[in-house]
Scaffold this motif. Structure first.
Motif, short mmCIF file in Angstrom:
data_model
loop_
_atom_site.label_atom_id
_atom_site.label_comp_id
_atom_site.label_asym_id
_atom_site.label_seq_id
_atom_site.Cartn_x
_atom_site.Cartn_y
_atom_site.Cartn_z
N GLU A 1 0.78 -1.12 0.16
CA GLU A 1 -0.13 -0.06 -0.02
C GLU A 1 0.81 1.24 -0.03
O GLU A 1 1.94 1.08 0.39
CB GLU A 1 -1.04 -0.02 1.24
CG GLU A 1 -0.10 -0.07 2.47
CD GLU A 1 -0.92 0.12 3.89
OE1 GLU A 1 -2.18 0.48 3.62
OE2 GLU A 1 -0.70 -0.53 4.81
N LEU A 2 0.17 2.29 -0.39
CA LEU A 2 0.75 3.63 -0.38
C LEU A 2 0.68 4.23 1.17
O LEU A 2 -0.57 4.61 1.43
CB LEU A 2 0.32 4.58 -1.48
CG LEU A 2 1.09 5.63 -1.56
CD1 LEU A 2 2.36 5.37 -2.23
CD2 LEU A 2 0.41 6.91 -2.64
N VAL A 3 1.69 4.54 1.87
CA VAL A 3 1.41 4.98 3.16
C VAL A 3 1.85 6.44 3.29
O VAL A 3 1.67 7.30 4.37
CB VAL A 3 2.40 4.24 4.18
CG1 VAL A 3 2.02 2.91 4.23
CG2 VAL A 3 3.83 4.18 3.87
N ALA A 4 2.47 7.14 2.44
CA ALA A 4 2.81 8.50 2.28
C ALA A 4 2.65 9.04 0.84
O ALA A 4 3.45 8.56 -0.11
CB ALA A 4 4.01 8.69 2.78
N GLU A 5 1.77 9.97 0.48
CA GLU A 5 1.52 10.35 -1.10
C GLU A 5 2.66 11.12 -1.13
O GLU A 5 3.58 11.61 -0.47
CB GLU A 5 0.35 10.86 -1.28
CG GLU A 5 -0.26 12.20 -0.24
CD GLU A 5 -1.40 12.71 -0.32
OE1 GLU A 5 -1.77 13.48 -1.12
OE2 GLU A 5 -2.22 11.94 0.13
N LYS A 6 2.66 11.65 -2.28
CA LYS A 6 4.05 12.08 -3.05
C LYS A 6 4.09 13.61 -2.39
O LYS A 6 3.18 14.55 -2.10
CB LYS A 6 3.60 12.48 -4.65
CG LYS A 6 4.71 13.50 -5.30
CD LYS A 6 4.40 13.35 -6.69
CE LYS A 6 3.15 14.19 -6.96
NZ LYS A 6 2.83 14.20 -8.39
N ARG A 7 5.38 14.00 -2.07
CA ARG A 7 5.88 15.20 -1.42
C ARG A 7 6.78 15.69 -2.46
O ARG A 7 7.56 15.05 -3.26
CB ARG A 7 6.36 15.32 -0.19
CG ARG A 7 5.43 14.82 1.00
CD ARG A 7 6.09 14.68 2.39
NE ARG A 7 7.12 15.67 2.79
CZ ARG A 7 6.49 16.77 3.38
NH1 ARG A 7 5.21 16.62 4.42
NH2 ARG A 7 7.19 17.50 3.97
N LYS A 8 6.91 17.06 -2.46
CA LYS A 8 7.68 17.67 -3.68
C LYS A 8 8.83 18.58 -2.82
O LYS A 8 8.55 19.10 -1.97
CB LYS A 8 7.11 18.64 -4.70
CG LYS A 8 6.02 17.82 -5.54
CD LYS A 8 5.17 18.76 -6.39
CE LYS A 8 4.14 17.95 -7.34
NZ LYS A 8 3.47 19.08 -8.18
N SER A 9 10.07 18.62 -3.73
CA SER A 9 11.08 19.67 -3.39
C SER A 9 11.39 20.44 -4.62
O SER A 9 10.43 20.21 -5.56
CB SER A 9 12.24 19.06 -3.01
OG SER A 9 12.97 18.39 -3.88
N LYS A 10 12.28 21.11 -4.73
CA LYS A 10 12.47 22.03 -5.90
C LYS A 10 12.61 21.19 -7.08
O LYS A 10 11.91 21.56 -8.29
CB LYS A 10 13.59 22.92 -5.68
CG LYS A 10 13.67 23.77 -6.83
CD LYS A 10 15.09 24.81 -6.54
CE LYS A 10 15.41 25.72 -7.89
NZ LYS A 10 16.67 26.46 -7.45
#
Length: 616
Positions: A313-322
């Protein structure tokens, strides 16, 4: 245990058993050279210094010798129990397999594996292993002990009769002989969370988490690592629970992705766009922009889910940096190296094995060959590897198929394999390393390299060249300036070769001629001899070195004026001295060639000496 075990023998009598153990463990056989007559992977002159070096390198050591002797040899080097590698004594008949050091760092498991292979008895003596069948301070692959300092006291309490309470799931603990009770004060906790360890007990992190990484080409590795750490912290997860880093296959050669994997101490694996696109229904943040660019609707989340598998399963969705994205997936079970999903970045190791003798092969080359899955090379060169080639997939080529040989090696690496491209002598001297980079530099086309082959990791390891081997056997002819020239005109126009021979003659270099003759080519060496006679005396020593480091080795020294082309074959290196090279005889009747560092012109040369103040 990640390093290749070294199986130590002191005589030929132990060699059959050593080879059985090597096959079972993927190890190398190291033999005492004055007592070993057969070919082994490595030889050594003194057991004590050799064992000390292996021990300092943290190499697992399997000694086919008396346990007492092995203990005495290593005793001066014992210091830190937690960093000691596995050390095992095995009787020559294999009946007794005794882990002496590093029991909880792989020695006990290695001893059991050896005993099972050779029909012996593994004499495991560590208390936890004996009483409960488990070593709490050395969890199996896929688990990390977060508070190792507490393990000694916890194990002592358990051996003394105290029960433990298991929080979380771990089959290796559940199936052990540990005494469990629901109200026990001692806690064995298994969790991916970033929680503190229990006050009384141990905290294990199962390596079930996968970091899905997407990034721009050339992204800064530190930026991507920080993004991963921030994503884990926001989700309340421990970085020690990360067992895999995953991305799309076009990022297989992206330095930042591999930097993240090194930071977390885990492998990196890659998936093609079609595999990632199949995860679209499970994505939290599908993107048409990403699809237009790489052919799937999400790299970070898609890679995390593909690696976690259908039951993950996906436990942390996408986070972005620069310049990067990160998502976290969780697999149903800890990741293990042998069953990792996705494809690895392939590795091509271009190795020079020297003239052929195993004693002239560097430890780095031996380690690379041992780590490979596939061997590519001219059949004779692969044969010269002896037992080191056992268990590898061979891809044999005839002479004259150099480009096909290199192309095949690179494509195999492009499939995710670890490939050793085997060259004689040095890999970069008239050998295959140049062709590797030439193929990379060629324009793409129907006969060019695949995209996967262009993304492989490349390592080149040096070997003793035929020039060095010939010089060492004959004395010290390379004491002053020298050069090498190939007389083969298959790839180089004969006019260019003539120009180089002339220049080397005028410059008064010691010259090593490679490829001096062939079955169809007999005139070039004669031409070079005659040309050089116009620049240096007929008495100039010439070394003819044939079958260097192999059976039939022959070293001859003849005057340049008497050099007979018919005495030279394709396996001969010809080293022509400068005008200052000379010979000296020792009391045993041997003739040695040397070129002094100080330069005094011999009489009879056609060259004119010019001092720094003379006009040219």
């Amino acid at each position: 245990m990640t390093q290749t075990p070294a199986i130590i023998i002191l005589s030929d009598a132990a060699l059959p058993m050593a080879r059985r153990i090597a096959r079972a463990t993927g190890g190398e056989v190291h033999g005492l050279n004055r007592r070993i007559t057969e070919v082994v992977d490595r030889t050594f002159t003194e057991a004590g210094p050799h064992l000390a070096r292996l021990f300092s390198e943290r190499r697992p050591i399997v000694g086919l010798m008396a346990a007492g002797a092995l203990i005495r040899l290593l005793a001066p080097h014992l210091s830190d129990k937690m960093s000691e590698p596995p050390v095992i004594a095995v009787s020559e008949d294999g009946s007794a397999v005794v882990p002496l050091l590093g029991g909880h760092h792989g020695a006990n498991d290695l001893a059991r594996a050896i005993a099972a292979q050779v029909g012996g008895f593994a004499a495991v003596t560590t208390a936890g292993d004996v009483k409960f069948g488990v070593a709490l301070d050395a969890p199996p692959e896929g688990y990390v002990l977060a508070n190792a300092d507490a393990a000694k006291q916890v194990m002592a309490d358990l051996v003394a009769g105290k029960p433990a309470r298991l929080e979380g799931a771990a089959p290796w603990l559940e199936n052990s002989g540990l005494p469990f009770a629901a109200d026990a004060d001692l806690v064995l906790r298994v969790s991916e969370a970033g929680d503190a360890a229990p006050e009384q007990g141990l905290l294990y992190h199962p390596r079930t988490l996968v970091l899905g990484i997407g990034c721009e080409r050339g992204a800064d590795g530190e930026e991507v690592i920080q993004l991963a750490l921030d994503t884990l912290k926001a989700a309340g997860l421990s970085e020690q629970a990360v067992g895999l880093v995953a991305s799309i296959d076009v990022k297989a050669d992206e330095a930042a992705v591999h930097q993240v994997a090194r930071y977390f101490g885990c492998p990196a694996r890659f998936f093609d766009a079609a595999t990632l696109e199949a995860e679209t229904p499970r994505l939290k943040n599908p993107s048409d922009v990403v699809f237009a660019e790489v052919g799937c609707h999400g790299v970070a989340e898609g890679a995390a889910l593909a690696a976690a598998g259908a039951s993950g399963e996906l436990v942390a969705e996408k986070r972005k940096s620069k310049r990067a994205t990160c998502a976290i997936g969780r697999a149903a079970a800890p990741f293990k190296l042998e069953t990792l999903p996705g494809g690895a970045r392939g590795k091509l190791m271009v190795v020079g094995i020297g003239p052929g003798a195993d004693g002239w092969r560097s430890p780095e080359v031996s380690a690379m060959v041992s780590a490979s899955t596939d061997l590519v090379g001219y059949s004779l060169y692969l044969d010269l590897l002896g037992p080191l080639a056992d268990g590898k997939t061979r891809h044999d080529f005839d002479l004259g198929k150099e480009e096909a040989r290199v192309h095949r090696a690179m494509e195999l690496a492009g499939e995710g394999k670890s490939v050793a491209l085997v060259c004689s002598g040095d890999a970069g001297i008239y050998a295959m390393a140049t062709l590797v980079f030439e193929l990379l530099d060629k324009s793409e086309g129907a006969e060019g390299l695949s995209d996967a082959a262009r993304r492989i990791e490349i390592a080149v390891s040096p070997g003793i060249s035929a020039l060095q081997a010939a010089a060492a056997r004959a004395g010290a002819p390379l004491g002053h300036d020298f050069c090498t020239i190939s007389l083969s005109d298959l790839l180089t126009p004969w006019e260019d070769i003539q120009r180089r021979v002339t220049a080397a003659g005028e410059g008064d270099f010691v010259i090593a001629f490679y490829n001096p003759v062939s079955k169809k080519r007999r005139t070039q060496l004669a031409w070079a001899r005659d040309k050089l006679l116009t620049y240096r005396p007929a008495s100039t020593p010439v070394i003819l070195a044939t079958n260097l480091g192999r059976e039939g080795e022959l070293i001859r020294v003849v005057p340049l004026g008497s050099l007979d082309v018919d005495e030279v074959d394709m396996l001969t290196v010809v080293v022509v001295g400068s005008s200052n090279s000379t010979t000296v005889k020792t009391g045993d009747g041997r003739t040695w060639v040397y070129t002094p560092r100080g330069y005094a012109r011999k009489e009879g040369t056609a060259m004119t000496h010019i001092t720094s103040g003379d006009a040219a």
